[in-house]
Design a protein around this motif. Structure first.
Motif, PDB file in Angstrom:
ATOM      1  N   ARG A 138       1.019  -1.131   0.233  1.00 44.58           N
ATOM      2  CA  ARG A 138       0.054  -0.117  -0.248  1.00 44.58           C
ATOM      3  C   ARG A 138       0.850   1.215   0.073  1.00 44.58           C
ATOM      4  O   ARG A 138       1.813   1.195   0.517  1.00 44.58           O
ATOM      5  N   SER A 139       0.247   2.372  -0.680  1.00 44.18           N
ATOM      6  CA  SER A 139       1.088   3.663  -0.771  1.00 44.18           C
ATOM      7  C   SER A 139       1.219   4.043   0.809  1.00 44.18           C
ATOM      8  O   SER A 139       0.228   4.146   1.770  1.00 44.18           O
ATOM      9  N   CYS A 140       2.735   4.532   1.001  1.00 49.34           N
ATOM     10  CA  CYS A 140       3.130   4.472   2.515  1.00 49.34           C
ATOM     11  C   CYS A 140       2.288   5.755   3.218  1.00 49.34           C
ATOM     12  O   CYS A 140       1.897   5.618   4.335  1.00 49.34           O
ATOM     13  N   THR A 141       2.048   6.734   2.623  1.00 51.10           N
ATOM     14  CA  THR A 141       1.568   8.081   3.371  1.00 51.10           C
ATOM     15  C   THR A 141       0.016   7.897   3.679  1.00 51.10           C
ATOM     16  O   THR A 141      -0.492   7.871   4.889  1.00 51.10           O
ATOM     17  N   PRO A 142      -0.790   7.119   2.551  1.00 48.46           N
ATOM     18  CA  PRO A 142      -2.098   7.029   3.055  1.00 48.46           C
ATOM     19  C   PRO A 142      -2.249   5.546   4.197  1.00 48.46           C
ATOM     20  O   PRO A 142      -2.966   5.874   4.859  1.00 48.46           O
ATOM     21  N   ALA A 143      -1.230   4.813   3.992  1.00 50.07           N
ATOM     22  CA  ALA A 143      -1.168   3.619   4.934  1.00 50.07           C
ATOM     23  C   ALA A 143      -1.024   4.192   6.106  1.00 50.07           C
ATOM     24  O   ALA A 143      -1.386   3.817   7.260  1.00 50.07           O
ATOM     25  N   GLY A 144      -0.018   5.314   6.453  1.00 45.93           N
ATOM     26  CA  GLY A 144       0.439   5.800   7.843  1.00 45.93           C
ATOM     27  C   GLY A 144      -0.960   6.548   8.335  1.00 45.93           C
ATOM     28  O   GLY A 144      -0.972   6.444   9.551  1.00 45.93           O
ATOM     29  N   VAL A 145      -1.656   7.138   7.323  1.00 52.03           N
ATOM     30  CA  VAL A 145      -2.733   7.991   8.065  1.00 52.03           C
ATOM     31  C   VAL A 145      -3.654   7.024   8.737  1.00 52.03           C
ATOM     32  O   VAL A 145      -4.217   7.073   9.731  1.00 52.03           O
ATOM     33  N   PRO A 155     -12.763   6.859  15.062  1.00 54.03           N
ATOM     34  CA  PRO A 155     -13.882   6.493  14.445  1.00 54.03           C
ATOM     35  C   PRO A 155     -13.921   6.475  13.004  1.00 54.03           C
ATOM     36  O   PRO A 155     -14.051   7.990  12.391  1.00 54.03           O
ATOM     37  N   ILE A 156     -13.984   5.937  12.058  1.00 58.99           N
ATOM     38  CA  ILE A 156     -14.029   5.705  10.477  1.00 58.99           C
ATOM     39  C   ILE A 156     -15.317   5.425   9.797  1.00 58.99           C
ATOM     40  O   ILE A 156     -15.924   6.299   8.968  1.00 58.99           O
ATOM     41  N   ALA A 157     -15.729   4.381  10.163  1.00 54.52           N
ATOM     42  CA  ALA A 157     -16.845   3.557   9.690  1.00 54.52           C
ATOM     43  C   ALA A 157     -18.253   4.835   9.974  1.00 54.52           C
ATOM     44  O   ALA A 157     -18.436   4.993  10.914  1.00 54.52           O
ATOM     45  N   GLY A 158     -18.908   4.834   8.787  1.00 54.44           N
ATOM     46  CA  GLY A 158     -20.038   5.720   8.754  1.00 54.44           C
ATOM     47  C   GLY A 158     -19.938   7.127   8.777  1.00 54.44           C
ATOM     48  O   GLY A 158     -20.775   7.905   8.752  1.00 54.44           O
ATOM     49  N   ARG A 159     -18.625   7.579   8.968  1.00 51.55           N
ATOM     50  CA  ARG A 159     -18.195   9.016   9.127  1.00 51.55           C
ATOM     51  C   ARG A 159     -17.899   9.490   7.875  1.00 51.55           C
ATOM     52  O   ARG A 159     -17.587   8.969   6.684  1.00 51.55           O
ATOM     53  N   HIS A 160     -18.160  10.950   7.669  1.00 51.40           N
ATOM     54  CA  HIS A 160     -17.976  11.594   6.382  1.00 51.40           C
ATOM     55  C   HIS A 160     -16.296  12.007   6.233  1.00 51.40           C
ATOM     56  O   HIS A 160     -16.050  12.922   7.163  1.00 51.40           O
ATOM     57  N   ALA A 161     -15.580  11.604   5.542  1.00 51.16           N
ATOM     58  CA  ALA A 161     -14.257  11.924   5.251  1.00 51.16           C
ATOM     59  C   ALA A 161     -14.130  12.629   4.180  1.00 51.16           C
ATOM     60  O   ALA A 161     -14.522  12.294   2.941  1.00 51.16           O
ATOM     61  N   MET A 174      -5.749   7.489  -0.683  1.00 45.07           N
ATOM     62  CA  MET A 174      -6.246   7.690   0.605  1.00 45.07           C
ATOM     63  C   MET A 174      -7.607   7.552   0.524  1.00 45.07           C
ATOM     64  O   MET A 174      -8.459   7.006   1.504  1.00 45.07           O
ATOM     65  N   ALA A 175      -8.336   8.126  -0.450  1.00 47.49           N
ATOM     66  CA  ALA A 175      -9.782   8.172  -0.602  1.00 47.49           C
ATOM     67  C   ALA A 175     -10.371   6.236  -0.545  1.00 47.49           C
ATOM     68  O   ALA A 175     -11.268   6.021   0.070  1.00 47.49           O
ATOM     69  N   LEU A 176      -9.645   5.801  -1.299  1.00 44.85           N
ATOM     70  CA  LEU A 176      -9.906   4.244  -1.399  1.00 44.85           C
ATOM     71  C   LEU A 176      -9.732   3.524  -0.074  1.00 44.85           C
ATOM     72  O   LEU A 176     -10.735   2.937   0.470  1.00 44.85           O
ATOM     73  N   MET A 177      -8.674   3.852   0.621  1.00 46.78           N
ATOM     74  CA  MET A 177      -8.449   3.303   2.155  1.00 46.78           C
ATOM     75  C   MET A 177      -9.684   3.703   2.976  1.00 46.78           C
ATOM     76  O   MET A 177     -10.130   2.967   3.649  1.00 46.78           O
ATOM     77  N   LEU A 178     -10.105   4.871   3.059  1.00 44.10           N
ATOM     78  CA  LEU A 178     -11.071   5.553   4.019  1.00 44.10           C
ATOM     79  C   LEU A 178     -12.333   4.624   3.645  1.00 44.10           C
ATOM     80  O   LEU A 178     -13.101   4.278   4.318  1.00 44.10           O
TER      81      LEU A 178
END
Length: 290
Positions: A138-145, A155-161, A174-178
């Motif tokens: 996985r791309s390092c910066t988004p994986a780090g986030v 909390p991530i599930a159900g939240r608006h990112a 980043m968008a795909l991981m979220l």
């Protein structure tokens, strides 16, 4: 006052765990993991990043095979060198430091890296695996986030990112991981209308555009978690420079739920994920459950 999400401290914990893992694995396989970092030209920021990566490799026991090439290096020579690294059994990960000099075709060069050695997670095969939800580097910066958010129980599930930026390096993965973590995701960019209205909807705001202090107090809500991926060098009249993020930290910190500092936030996590990817690639090559 917002909770500070300390990427530097978390990255140190990850590196300590990796150091112990590498020590055990090296005794088992007879060689340490190997990372080749290629830098072309003399970009000062790139030089700093590469030094930090080499030092991190030394700390955890990864063999570093860095090479610094002049900006005049022809594309064909660089392609040949990457192919040599693809075939080198000592090398488990290859990273081509960006940005490259303008005369070089970064896409062709990145695509020439063997997918299983692509520790930056930028090869089309690895990006496709991310899109399909399959295992892969996985791309390092988004994986780090993502690692930081999960460690701090945000909390991530159900939240608006809201992801501000659409680069292949950060914004899109980043968008795909979220999305994979069940967030509702909006990608905003330079053509987005009424950016303030978009960012104020965010439960999680990730900004990666490279514009100092773009995000101001009026663009966030009290419950927002702000992840600042931007690293911008601002020069002062006295000639001294300072690193700042895309967020006006002093103005935004008192208003939000949580925030990452710059420096000390996502930068160290990116390096930690690079090292982790190298160890994962190494384990895969030796058929070890990493």
């Amino acid at each position: 006052m917002a909770q500070r999400l300390d990427g530097k401290a978390l990255a140190q914990e990850i590196q300590l765990a990796l150091a112990q893992q590498v020590k055990t694995l090296t005794a088992k396989t007879g060689r340490p993991p190997g990372l080749a970092v290629i830098m072309v030209g003399d970009d000062p920021a790139s030089a700093t990043y590469v030094r930090n990566k080499h030092r991190a490799c030394d700390r955890i026991g990864i063999a570093s095979y860095g090479k610094h090439l002049p900006a005049s290096t022809p594309q064909t020579e660089l392609l040949n060198y990457i192919q040599q690294l693809n075939q080198d059994d000592r090398v488990d990960g290859i990273l081509l430091q960006l940005p490259l000099p303008q005369d070089l075709d970064a896409v062709t060069l990145l695509n020439s890296i063997a997918p299983d050695k692509d520790v930056d997670g930028l090869h089309p095969i690895n990006m496709g695996r991310l899109l399909r939800g399959e295992p892969g580097l996985r791309s390092c910066t988004p994986a780090g986030v993502m690692h930081l958010l999960q460690t701090y129980d945000v909390p991530i599930a159900g939240r608006h990112a809201v992801v501000l930026g659409r680069s292949i390096l950060v914004g899109k993965p980043m968008a795909l991981m979220l999305l994979a973590a069940n967030a509702t995701v909006t990608i905003a960019h330079s053509s987005t209308r009424d950016l303030v209205a978009v960012t104020r909807q965010a439960d999680i705001l990730v900004t990666a555009v490279g514009r100092p202090h773009l995000i101001t107090a009026g663009m966030v809500n009290p419950g927002t978690t702000v992840i600042d991926v931007g690293i911008n060098r601002v020069e002062h009249p006295n000639g001294k420079g300072k690193l700042v993020g895309d967020v006006d930290f002093a103005a935004v910190e008192p208003l939000v739920q949580a925030i990452t500092p710059v420096p000390g936030g996502i930068g160290p996590m990116t390096v930690a994920m690079l090292l982790q990817n190298t160890v994962l690639s190494y384990c895969k090559r030796f058929h070890i459950d990493g």
